[in-house]
Design a protein around this motif. Sequence first.
Motif, mmCIF file in Angstrom:
data_model
loop_
_atom_site.group_PDB
_atom_site.id
_atom_site.type_symbol
_atom_site.label_atom_id
_atom_site.label_comp_id
_atom_site.label_asym_id
_atom_site.label_seq_id
_atom_site.Cartn_x
_atom_site.Cartn_y
_atom_site.Cartn_z
ATOM 1 N N PRO A 13 0.886 -1.178 -0.142
ATOM 2 C CA PRO A 13 0.131 0.137 -0.092
ATOM 3 C C PRO A 13 0.816 1.085 -0.026
ATOM 4 O O PRO A 13 1.649 1.546 1.104
ATOM 5 C CB PRO A 13 -0.752 -0.104 1.286
ATOM 6 N N HIS A 14 0.865 1.910 -1.306
ATOM 7 C CA HIS A 14 1.666 3.140 -1.267
ATOM 8 C C HIS A 14 0.992 3.924 -2.161
ATOM 9 O O HIS A 14 -0.023 3.789 -2.980
ATOM 10 C CB HIS A 14 3.210 3.168 -1.825
ATOM 11 N N ASP A 15 1.181 5.388 -2.263
ATOM 12 C CA ASP A 15 0.542 6.413 -2.991
ATOM 13 C C ASP A 15 1.115 6.382 -4.444
ATOM 14 O O ASP A 15 1.970 7.572 -4.768
ATOM 15 C CB ASP A 15 0.359 7.901 -2.199
ATOM 16 N N ALA A 16 1.061 5.205 -5.011
ATOM 17 C CA ALA A 16 1.551 5.207 -6.465
ATOM 18 C C ALA A 16 0.528 4.313 -7.314
ATOM 19 O O ALA A 16 -0.325 3.798 -6.610
ATOM 20 C CB ALA A 16 2.943 4.439 -6.552
ATOM 21 N N LYS B 169 2.954 15.982 6.461
ATOM 22 C CA LYS B 169 2.915 15.106 7.625
ATOM 23 C C LYS B 169 1.839 14.122 7.404
ATOM 24 O O LYS B 169 1.863 13.025 7.672
ATOM 25 C CB LYS B 169 2.481 16.043 8.801
ATOM 26 N N ASP B 170 0.558 14.447 6.996
ATOM 27 C CA ASP B 170 -0.503 13.719 6.683
ATOM 28 C C ASP B 170 -0.279 12.782 5.740
ATOM 29 O O ASP B 170 -0.644 11.550 5.840
ATOM 30 C CB ASP B 170 -1.671 14.618 6.203
ATOM 31 N N ARG B 171 0.455 13.047 4.469
ATOM 32 C CA ARG B 171 0.908 12.005 3.534
ATOM 33 C C ARG B 171 1.823 10.950 4.024
ATOM 34 O O ARG B 171 1.589 9.797 3.837
ATOM 35 C CB ARG B 171 1.450 12.861 2.217
ATOM 36 N N VAL B 172 2.897 11.476 4.620
ATOM 37 C CA VAL B 172 3.994 10.718 5.302
ATOM 38 C C VAL B 172 3.262 9.695 6.287
ATOM 39 O O VAL B 172 3.685 8.267 6.064
ATOM 40 C CB VAL B 172 4.922 11.471 5.595
ATOM 41 N N SER B 173 2.601 10.042 7.217
ATOM 42 C CA SER B 173 2.051 9.147 8.223
ATOM 43 C C SER B 173 0.592 8.152 7.693
ATOM 44 O O SER B 173 0.229 7.589 8.554
ATOM 45 C CB SER B 173 1.757 10.187 9.359
#
Length: 256
Positions: free
Chosen positions: A120-123, A182-186
Amino acid sequence: MRFCSLGSGSSGNSFIVQDNSSTLLIDCGFGLSETVTRLDRYGLKPDQLNGILLTHEHEDHVKGAFSFSNKYNIPIYLSHGTFKMCKKRINENYDIDFNIISGVKSFMINDIKVTPLIVPHDAREPFQYKFESKRKSIAIVTDLGFITKHLIENLKNIKGLVIEFNHDKSMLINSDYPQSLKDRVSGMYGHLENMESIKLLKSINYKDIKWIAAAHLSEKNNDEDLVKRLISEATMKENEYIKIIDQTNGIDWMSV
């Protein structure tokens, strides 16, 4: 089978897995000339590489991949989603052997069995990878927001593990990052927080692991000594079994 890294972090990621007959480059997040320079550091030349495996389309993983592949005639292995997202980066004059791979099917590159691991990653369609050769195995697991049962199942008896320790939760909260970052990384599709990485280690057969290498550490929101301590406490491994992959210097050869 052995492993080294050309560097890992937000400025670029690249790893090497090698057995007696194959040398594989996993991601190419540095420019063409920088990649050549970093390969030379570990006694490698571009014409020794049998393939480039891409995990996803983010800049710190594909920056030099296509120019490098084109110049040295090295085939690229990637998901259909990654290929689609990278098409705008690929010069139309490049002559590249693209191999589209699936997240449900392992494949061979010479004597190395490669298993793509869905994460699960934003790609668009990200993979990480497990490599097996002659009952030896190495997995590279970075760039994911949380641990899945599928991932745990595939790593249960791994012998060498590269795992993301991106950030410490409290350090990230108190950092000067904008709230959106911060929201994206966490987030669930961001990067692994230290304790989530520890959760993964505790879920697999870590007693048989020859070494654990922490990768993709945030320069601002993590601490090498903290990561080493957490891994040691969780696995009862001594410091010589625990490695930190540096952004600038990578990490030297380690065998399984």
